[in-house]
Design an enzyme around this catalytic site. Structure first.
Site, PDB file in Angstrom:
ATOM      1  CG  ASN A  98      -2.134 -28.216  -7.334  1.00  0.00           C
ATOM      2  OD1 ASN A  98      -1.491 -29.134  -7.469  1.00  0.00           O
ATOM      3  ND2 ASN A  98      -2.520 -27.209  -8.127  1.00  0.00           N
TER       4      ASN A  98
ATOM      5  CD  GLU B 139      -4.830 -35.022  -5.863  1.00  0.00           C
ATOM      6  OE1 GLU B 139      -3.954 -35.174  -6.197  1.00  0.00           O
ATOM      7  OE2 GLU B 139      -5.918 -35.715  -6.196  1.00  0.00           O
TER       8      GLU B 139
ATOM      9  NE  ARG C  45       4.204 -24.230 -13.962  1.00  0.00           N
ATOM     10  CZ  ARG C  45       3.760 -25.346 -12.971  1.00  0.00           C
ATOM     11  NH1 ARG C  45       2.707 -25.158 -12.132  1.00  0.00           N
ATOM     12  NH2 ARG C  45       4.023 -26.540 -13.477  1.00  0.00           N
TER      13      ARG C  45
ATOM     14  CE1 TYR D   8      -1.024 -26.597 -14.311  1.00  0.00           C
ATOM     15  CE2 TYR D   8       1.010 -25.519 -15.705  1.00  0.00           C
ATOM     16  CZ  TYR D   8       0.466 -26.653 -14.928  1.00  0.00           C
ATOM     17  OH  TYR D   8       1.073 -27.778 -14.852  1.00  0.00           O
TER      18      TYR D   8
ATOM     19  CG  HIS E  82       2.723 -36.377 -11.026  1.00  0.00           C
ATOM     20  ND1 HIS E  82       1.484 -36.755 -11.422  1.00  0.00           N
ATOM     21  CD2 HIS E  82       2.910 -35.220 -11.660  1.00  0.00           C
ATOM     22  CE1 HIS E  82       0.693 -35.489 -11.711  1.00  0.00           C
ATOM     23  NE2 HIS E  82       1.632 -34.534 -11.839  1.00  0.00           N
TER      24      HIS E  82
ATOM     25  CB  ALA F 133       5.782 -31.692  -9.984  1.00  0.00           C
TER      26      ALA F 133
ATOM     27  CG  HIS G 241      -4.123 -31.822  -9.776  1.00  0.00           C
ATOM     28  ND1 HIS G 241      -2.671 -31.513  -9.583  1.00  0.00           N
ATOM     29  CD2 HIS G 241      -4.277 -32.943  -8.906  1.00  0.00           C
ATOM     30  CE1 HIS G 241      -2.283 -32.709  -8.573  1.00  0.00           C
ATOM     31  NE2 HIS G 241      -3.372 -33.365  -8.362  1.00  0.00           N
ATOM     32  CB  ILE G 242      -4.947 -25.642 -12.412  1.00  0.00           C
ATOM     33  CG1 ILE G 242      -4.535 -25.058 -10.983  1.00  0.00           C
ATOM     34  CG2 ILE G 242      -5.458 -24.650 -13.262  1.00  0.00           C
ATOM     35  CD1 ILE G 242      -3.557 -23.877 -10.922  1.00  0.00           C
ATOM     36  CB  SER G 243      -3.708 -28.790 -16.315  1.00  0.00           C
ATOM     37  OG  SER G 243      -3.038 -29.736 -15.396  1.00  0.00           O
TER      38      SER G 243
ATOM     39  N   PRO H 133       5.062 -26.848  -5.667  1.00  0.00           N
ATOM     40  CG  PRO H 133       6.542 -28.640  -6.618  1.00  0.00           C
ATOM     41  CD  PRO H 133       5.435 -28.354  -5.555  1.00  0.00           C
ATOM     42  CG  ASN H 134       7.410 -25.155 -10.625  1.00  0.00           C
ATOM     43  OD1 ASN H 134       8.521 -24.316 -10.679  1.00  0.00           O
ATOM     44  ND2 ASN H 134       7.688 -26.336 -10.665  1.00  0.00           N
TER      45      ASN H 134
ATOM     46  CG  ASP I 299       4.166 -42.295   3.751  1.00  0.00           C
ATOM     47  OD1 ASP I 299       2.956 -42.990   3.262  1.00  0.00           O
ATOM     48  OD2 ASP I 299       5.274 -42.663   4.023  1.00  0.00           O
TER      49      ASP I 299
ATOM     50  NE  ARG J 141       2.119 -32.786 -16.796  1.00  0.00           N
ATOM     51  CZ  ARG J 141       3.083 -32.009 -16.308  1.00  0.00           C
ATOM     52  NH1 ARG J 141       3.090 -31.952 -15.096  1.00  0.00           N
ATOM     53  NH2 ARG J 141       4.180 -31.513 -16.914  1.00  0.00           N
TER      54      ARG J 141
ATOM     55  NE  ARG K 165      -0.285 -30.827 -18.320  1.00  0.00           N
ATOM     56  CZ  ARG K 165       0.153 -30.069 -17.689  1.00  0.00           C
ATOM     57  NH1 ARG K 165      -0.266 -29.732 -16.374  1.00  0.00           N
ATOM     58  NH2 ARG K 165       1.334 -29.523 -17.980  1.00  0.00           N
TER      59      ARG K 165
HETATM   60  C1  DQA Z   1      -0.713 -29.426 -11.465  1.00  0.00           C
HETATM   61  C2  DQA Z   1      -0.643 -30.627 -12.143  1.00  0.00           C
HETATM   62  C3  DQA Z   1       0.799 -31.250 -12.046  1.00  0.00           C
HETATM   63  O1  DQA Z   1       1.052 -32.282 -13.129  1.00  0.00           O
HETATM   64  C4  DQA Z   1       2.086 -30.015 -12.437  1.00  0.00           C
HETATM   65  O2  DQA Z   1       3.440 -30.634 -12.102  1.00  0.00           O
HETATM   66  C5  DQA Z   1       1.793 -28.837 -11.698  1.00  0.00           C
HETATM   67  C6  DQA Z   1       0.392 -28.462 -11.520  1.00  0.00           C
HETATM   68  C7  DQA Z   1      -2.020 -28.674 -11.656  1.00  0.00           C
HETATM   69  O3  DQA Z   1      -2.502 -28.032 -10.877  1.00  0.00           O
HETATM   70  O4  DQA Z   1      -2.775 -28.781 -12.743  1.00  0.00           O
HETATM   71  O5  DQA Z   1       2.530 -28.238 -11.186  1.00  0.00           O
HETATM   72  O6  DQA Z   1      -0.783 -29.953 -10.124  1.00  0.00           O
END
Ligand code: DQA
Length: 157
Positions: free
Chosen positions: A73, A97, A17, A22, A79, A76, A99-101, A9-10, A86, A110, A106
């Site tokens: 990725n 996996e 964003r 990011y 978490h 959210a 994660h950009i950040s 998501p997002n 599963d 997270r 943070r």
């Molecule tokens: C994220 C980190 C997550 O905590 C956050 O909810 C995201 C992006 C990252 O790529 O850093 O949407 O997965």
């Protein structure tokens, strides 16, 4: 060999964003770079993004018997989602996996990651370059798997 890239998501809002976390790159640009690497390496690649947990679970399940590796990725859902964890566990494919950040620098919520324990590897905090590293890592895993299979064949012969 086929890689499926699954974005949570997002992440469709990358480039707009929270650029402090990011950066300015759009998801399409990240995917175009990954596609270039896949093409150069003779690997098939598919991209999928959803804001819905169930759709992400469905996509992971579809990978069973169809894909050789997953780059994910879960955003959210990293978490919170036992369902995504599963599903990854169920299909039992090499999974990386991204994660950009750096989620560990943070907010406290997270710090909890339900996904990492069912992945082959996690890349955190490299910005969008993490996706490129994931591609290189997945290609390396494919080479190792191929080498292992060839060694087994030689032993059996
Ligand atoms: C994220 C980190 C997550 O905590 C956050 O909810 C995201 C992006 C990252 O790529 O850093 O949407 O997965």
């Amino acid at each position: 060999m086929k890689i499926v890239v699954i974005q949570g998501p997002n992440l469709n809002m990358l480039g707009t964003r929270e650029q402090q976390f990011y950066g300015p790159m759009k998801l399409e640009q990240i995917h175009a770079q990954m596609k270039d690497v896949a093409t150069q390496s003779g690997v098939e690649i598919e991209f999928f993004q959803s804001n819905l947990e169930g759709e992400l679970v469905d996509k992971i399940q579809e990978c069973y018997g169809e894909a050789d590796g997953i780059i994910i990725n879960p955003a959210a859902y990293t978490h919170t989602s036992i369902a995504i964890r599963d599903a990854l566990s169920a299909v039992s494919l090499p999974a990386i996996e991204v994660h950009i950040s750096n989620t560990y620098r943070r907010e406290e919520f997270r710090q909890k990651n339900l996904i990492a324990p069912v992945c082959t590897s996690s890349l955190v905090g490299f910005g969008p370059f993490g996706y490129h590293l994931a591609m290189v890592g997945m290609l390396q895993l494919f080479n190792e798997i191929k080498a292992m299979q060839e060694a087994q064949k030689t032993q059996q012969a």
